[in-house]
Design a protein around this motif. Structure first.
Motif, PDB file in Angstrom:
ATOM      1  N   ASN A   1     -54.760  17.905 -22.167  1.00  0.00           N
ATOM      2  CA  ASN A   1     -53.620  18.378 -21.226  1.00  0.00           C
ATOM      3  C   ASN A   1     -52.331  18.100 -21.968  1.00  0.00           C
ATOM      4  O   ASN A   1     -51.518  19.082 -21.791  1.00  0.00           O
ATOM      5  N   SER A   2     -52.108  17.417 -22.743  1.00  0.00           N
ATOM      6  CA  SER A   2     -50.655  17.226 -23.494  1.00  0.00           C
ATOM      7  C   SER A   2     -50.459  18.158 -24.540  1.00  0.00           C
ATOM      8  O   SER A   2     -49.350  18.654 -24.825  1.00  0.00           O
ATOM      9  N   SER A   3     -51.841  18.555 -25.224  1.00  0.00           N
ATOM     10  CA  SER A   3     -51.609  19.486 -26.152  1.00  0.00           C
ATOM     11  C   SER A   3     -51.193  20.820 -25.559  1.00  0.00           C
ATOM     12  O   SER A   3     -50.566  21.765 -26.161  1.00  0.00           O
ATOM     13  N   ARG A   4     -51.777  21.059 -24.388  1.00  0.00           N
ATOM     14  CA  ARG A   4     -51.563  22.513 -23.652  1.00  0.00           C
ATOM     15  C   ARG A   4     -50.213  22.629 -23.523  1.00  0.00           C
ATOM     16  O   ARG A   4     -49.637  23.614 -23.167  1.00  0.00           O
ATOM     17  N   LEU A   5     -49.472  21.493 -22.892  1.00  0.00           N
ATOM     18  CA  LEU A   5     -48.151  21.480 -22.657  1.00  0.00           C
ATOM     19  C   LEU A   5     -47.377  21.992 -24.169  1.00  0.00           C
ATOM     20  O   LEU A   5     -46.162  22.797 -23.817  1.00  0.00           O
ATOM     21  N   ILE A   6     -47.707  21.815 -25.327  1.00  0.00           N
ATOM     22  CA  ILE A   6     -47.135  22.022 -26.703  1.00  0.00           C
ATOM     23  C   ILE A   6     -47.382  23.503 -26.851  1.00  0.00           C
ATOM     24  O   ILE A   6     -46.385  24.164 -27.068  1.00  0.00           O
ATOM     25  N   SER A   7     -48.456  23.913 -26.797  1.00  0.00           N
ATOM     26  CA  SER A   7     -48.955  25.246 -27.364  1.00  0.00           C
ATOM     27  C   SER A   7     -49.294  26.148 -26.174  1.00  0.00           C
ATOM     28  O   SER A   7     -50.025  27.360 -26.492  1.00  0.00           O
ATOM     29  N   GLY A   8     -49.112  25.880 -24.748  1.00  0.00           N
ATOM     30  CA  GLY A   8     -49.420  26.677 -23.665  1.00  0.00           C
ATOM     31  C   GLY A   8     -49.038  28.265 -23.711  1.00  0.00           C
ATOM     32  O   GLY A   8     -49.432  28.830 -23.150  1.00  0.00           O
ATOM     33  N   ARG A   9     -47.924  28.376 -24.465  1.00  0.00           N
ATOM     34  CA  ARG A   9     -47.249  29.686 -24.439  1.00  0.00           C
ATOM     35  C   ARG A   9     -47.313  30.491 -25.782  1.00  0.00           C
ATOM     36  O   ARG A   9     -46.836  31.432 -25.828  1.00  0.00           O
ATOM     37  N   MET A  10     -48.483  30.024 -26.660  1.00  0.00           N
ATOM     38  CA  MET A  10     -48.289  30.646 -27.894  1.00  0.00           C
ATOM     39  C   MET A  10     -49.506  31.727 -27.745  1.00  0.00           C
ATOM     40  O   MET A  10     -50.362  31.494 -26.834  1.00  0.00           O
TER      41      MET A  10
ATOM     42  N   THR B   1     -44.467  22.973 -13.711  1.00  0.00           N
ATOM     43  CA  THR B   1     -43.261  22.495 -12.937  1.00  0.00           C
ATOM     44  C   THR B   1     -42.766  21.160 -13.774  1.00  0.00           C
ATOM     45  O   THR B   1     -43.620  20.580 -14.434  1.00  0.00           O
ATOM     46  N   PHE B   2     -41.283  20.702 -13.623  1.00  0.00           N
ATOM     47  CA  PHE B   2     -41.063  19.606 -14.401  1.00  0.00           C
ATOM     48  C   PHE B   2     -41.840  18.275 -14.232  1.00  0.00           C
ATOM     49  O   PHE B   2     -42.217  17.696 -15.078  1.00  0.00           O
ATOM     50  N   LYS B   3     -42.246  18.094 -12.923  1.00  0.00           N
ATOM     51  CA  LYS B   3     -43.213  17.154 -12.373  1.00  0.00           C
ATOM     52  C   LYS B   3     -44.391  16.949 -13.276  1.00  0.00           C
ATOM     53  O   LYS B   3     -44.645  15.849 -13.536  1.00  0.00           O
TER      54      LYS B   3
ATOM     55  N   ILE C   1     -48.181  14.668 -17.147  1.00  0.00           N
ATOM     56  CA  ILE C   1     -48.957  14.869 -18.314  1.00  0.00           C
ATOM     57  C   ILE C   1     -48.570  14.021 -19.384  1.00  0.00           C
ATOM     58  O   ILE C   1     -49.510  13.360 -20.309  1.00  0.00           O
ATOM     59  N   THR C   2     -47.283  14.094 -19.527  1.00  0.00           N
ATOM     60  CA  THR C   2     -46.536  13.223 -20.989  1.00  0.00           C
ATOM     61  C   THR C   2     -47.122  11.827 -20.528  1.00  0.00           C
ATOM     62  O   THR C   2     -47.395  11.025 -21.636  1.00  0.00           O
ATOM     63  N   PHE C   3     -46.831  11.163 -19.651  1.00  0.00           N
ATOM     64  CA  PHE C   3     -47.150  10.181 -19.081  1.00  0.00           C
ATOM     65  C   PHE C   3     -48.505   9.416 -19.303  1.00  0.00           C
ATOM     66  O   PHE C   3     -48.785   8.469 -19.710  1.00  0.00           O
ATOM     67  N   ASP C   4     -49.264  10.507 -18.942  1.00  0.00           N
ATOM     68  CA  ASP C   4     -50.882  10.180 -19.061  1.00  0.00           C
ATOM     69  C   ASP C   4     -51.219  10.048 -20.576  1.00  0.00           C
ATOM     70  O   ASP C   4     -51.839   9.322 -20.909  1.00  0.00           O
TER      71      ASP C   4
END
Lengths: 435, 161
Positions: free
Chosen positions: A87-96, A213-215, A220-223
């Motif tokens: 999940n957190s990796s997707r946050l980093i690379s989700g738009r590549m 969304t920001f929330k 995801i980051t906190f998880d």
């Protein structure tokens, strides 16, 4: 014939025969060396010397980090950590371009930074990513290939048991320096995979536009934060001199236990089975180290490293070419031998030659581990290749073709690591870990 | 024989879990005493190291029993089944010879001569630490014999089919 030559030949030939018969690697090394030793000492003396060499090889506090990192890794594998990392990796690379391929690489890299086991990364992350990738219509063989080629980075990114093994055979090399030196080469490996994956994905038209969304981002980051905090504790602690690598590894066990109990992904009842599995993995690796101590003694006695050095120097006096020859030999060995035994066998032979030319033992360690890690993803014997194919439900023959461009990219990074010392040395020098 | 094997397996499992857990607590405790109690404990490091040696030797025997030591089986796997079985027996015999010479005989020498050596920190004879070498040797030899009998048994049943 000279006695030394006989000893050397008996040792090398019997080790090679035993290995190819399929005997345990540890016993092949131990028995081959023991046979050779009987040409030097009387029987009684040889048994006792061999036995005490094994004991001395194992009797080391720094090796104690290996079982702890193995156990911590096994505890984390059983927990829900893989899903959180994805999940957190997707946050980093989700738009590549090829977002899910990139996510796979980032998650494998993070997983490697936690556990150091490439096989575990390929299984855990590949298992989580596979269904997601299929749902979005990604080519199965391509996504399997990307999962496989990005899984070995954990062997370079600390904590890495292979680097601890190297530090032990190399003698006075600091584990902390090696750990820190592994970061940039490991990240370059991931980066090279991401670039190739991006190019292929663009051609195939894989574009995912993840929107959070920001929330959601915060959640995801906190998880993932508690898992990633482990890296800070272990590496930060070692760097700050709060504890040794061995102590850090024990703390890693405690921390991952706490985390798994908190996530309720592990119960006390499951713990003994995990400890037994970890004991087996530990015994296999460390017993091999003990055996290689007998071999190291005989290598020194027979001057084999010096002999090989003179052979190489007879061919060429260019260090550039010598390094190339070493890398080719290691790549070939790596295709059928695991990194740990290969490190144990080839470090005492190759390291003295490289030291003569002024190479830093830290850089050599990174080079040899990087090189041999490639062997884990190549046929005929590649544990990560096998695991990745099993998880991805793909045949090995099918996955080789999409892997070819990645092999090329990783090979280029290997050349960079070999010929540019700064890639390995800059960070540890910056932190004052090496002079 | 099956009964004895499962008992030895179980014993090794219990001992490994015990040693591994104790080792983890010991090294964590070491960090704790140094930083929280400000009293560095040198004994815990030495003790953890010796426990580790015991864990590795006993664990290695256990893995010999399961025939799961890392090997290069690429060539062997390509051989016909009959040859594979013969190789497997041959490998077990070689492991047995090595274990007998180095772990049992060599280990016994070390243990007896080590009874006179005393570890400076723990104040116990080194012989007690070395003792694990012949112990694991004897267990491994039992497993080797067990494995050889199992392989031969399988050999015949396969041929009958």
């Amino acid at each position: 014939m000279d006695q030394i030559v006989i000893v050397a030949l008996v040792m090398l030939i019997s080790i090679i025969i035993l290995l190819n018969m399929g005997a345990p690697i540890s016993v092949s090394i131990g028995l081959g060396s023991f046979l050779a030793m009987m040409f030097i000492f009387p029987f009684d003396n040889a048994t006792q010397t061999a036995s005490s060499k094994i004991f001395n090889g194992i009797n080391s506090f720094s090796l104690l980090a290996i079982p702890f990192f193995i156990l911590a890794g096994n505890i984390m594998n059983s927990g829900g950590i893989a899903a959180r990392l994805v999940n957190s990796s997707r946050l980093i690379s989700g738009r590549m371009p090829g977002a899910l391929l990139q996510t796979n690489v980032v998650a494998n890299t993070m997983f490697g930074a936690l556990s150091g086991s490439g096989v575990a990364a390929a299984a855990a992350i590949g298992g989580t990513m596979g269904p997601l990738q299929q749902k979005e219509g990604y080519d199965k063989t391509l996504s399997t290939a990307v999962n496989i080629v990005s899984a070995p980075t954990g062997m370079l990114i600390p904590p890495s048991n292979t680097l601890i093994v190297y530090a032990t055979v190399a003698g006075s090399v600091s584990v902390s320096a090696l750990f820190i030196a592994g970061y940039i080469p490991g990240l370059l490996w991931s980066l090279s995979v991401m670039i190739i994956a991006g190019i292929i994905a663009k051609k195939k038209g894989y574009v995912t536009t993840d929107k959070y969304t920001f929330k959601e981002k915060m959640k995801i980051t906190f998880d993932a934060l508690p898992s990633l905090l482990l890296i800070v504790i272990v590496i930060g602690g070692i760097l700050k001199g709060v504890f040794t690598a061995t102590e850090a590894s024990a703390i890693a066990v405690m921390y991952s236990l706490l985390l798994s109990f908190a996530y309720r992904s592990l119960t006390i009842k499951e713990l003994p089975a995990i400890i037994i599995a970890s004991t087996k993995m530990t015994a296999i690796v460390i017993f091999m180290i003990g055996m290689s101590t007998i071999m190291a003694f005989l290598l020194a006695y027979t001057h084999i490293p010096a002999f090989i050095a003179s052979l190489l120097l007879g061919l060429t006096d260019s260090f550039f070419v010598i390094l190339l020859i070493m890398n080719v030999i290691l790549l070939i060995i790596g295709t059928f031998m695991d990194p740990t035994p290969a490190v144990l066998i080839f470090t005492p032979i190759f390291l003295p030659i490289c030291l003569q030319f002024g190479m830093d033992p830290v850089q050599f360690g990174i080079m040899i581990v990087f090189n041999l890690s490639i062997g884990t993803i190549t046929p005929p014997v590649g544990p990560i290749l096998f695991t990745g194919c099993k998880v991805g439900n793909t045949k090995i023959e099918e996955v080789i073709k999409p892997m070819l461009p990645f092999y090329a990219a990783i090979f280029i990074v290997l050349l960079l690591v070999t010929y540019i010392p700064a890639i390995s040395m800059w960070l540890p020098q910056l932190l004052g870990l090496v002079s | 024989m099956n009964f004895i094997k499962s008992k030895i397996d179980m014993l090794l499992e219990v001992v490994s879990v015990g040693i591994f857990s104790f080792m983890t607590l010991l090294v964590s405790w070491q960090v704790f005493t140094r930083y929280i109690l400000n009293k560095p404990s040198t004994q815990s490091e030495i003790l953890a190291k010796y426990l580790f040696v015991w864990l590795v030797f006993l664990g290695a025997s256990y893995v010999f029993g399961k025939r799961e030591h890392m090997n290069i089986s690429y060539l062997k796997d390509k051989a016909p089944i009959g040859v594979q079985k013969k190789l497997d027996v041959c490998i077990e015999v070689l492991v047995l010879i090595f274990t007998l010479c180095v772990l049992v005989i060599g280990g016994l020498y070390l243990t007896t001569s080590g009874m006179a050596q005393v570890d400076a920190t723990l104040k116990i004879p080194m012989g007690y630490i070395y003792m694990v070498i012949p112990i694991s040797g004897v267990i491994t030899i039992f497993y080797n014999i067990y494995n050889i009998l199992e392989i031969i048994k399988k050999h015949y049943t396969k041929e009958e089919q």
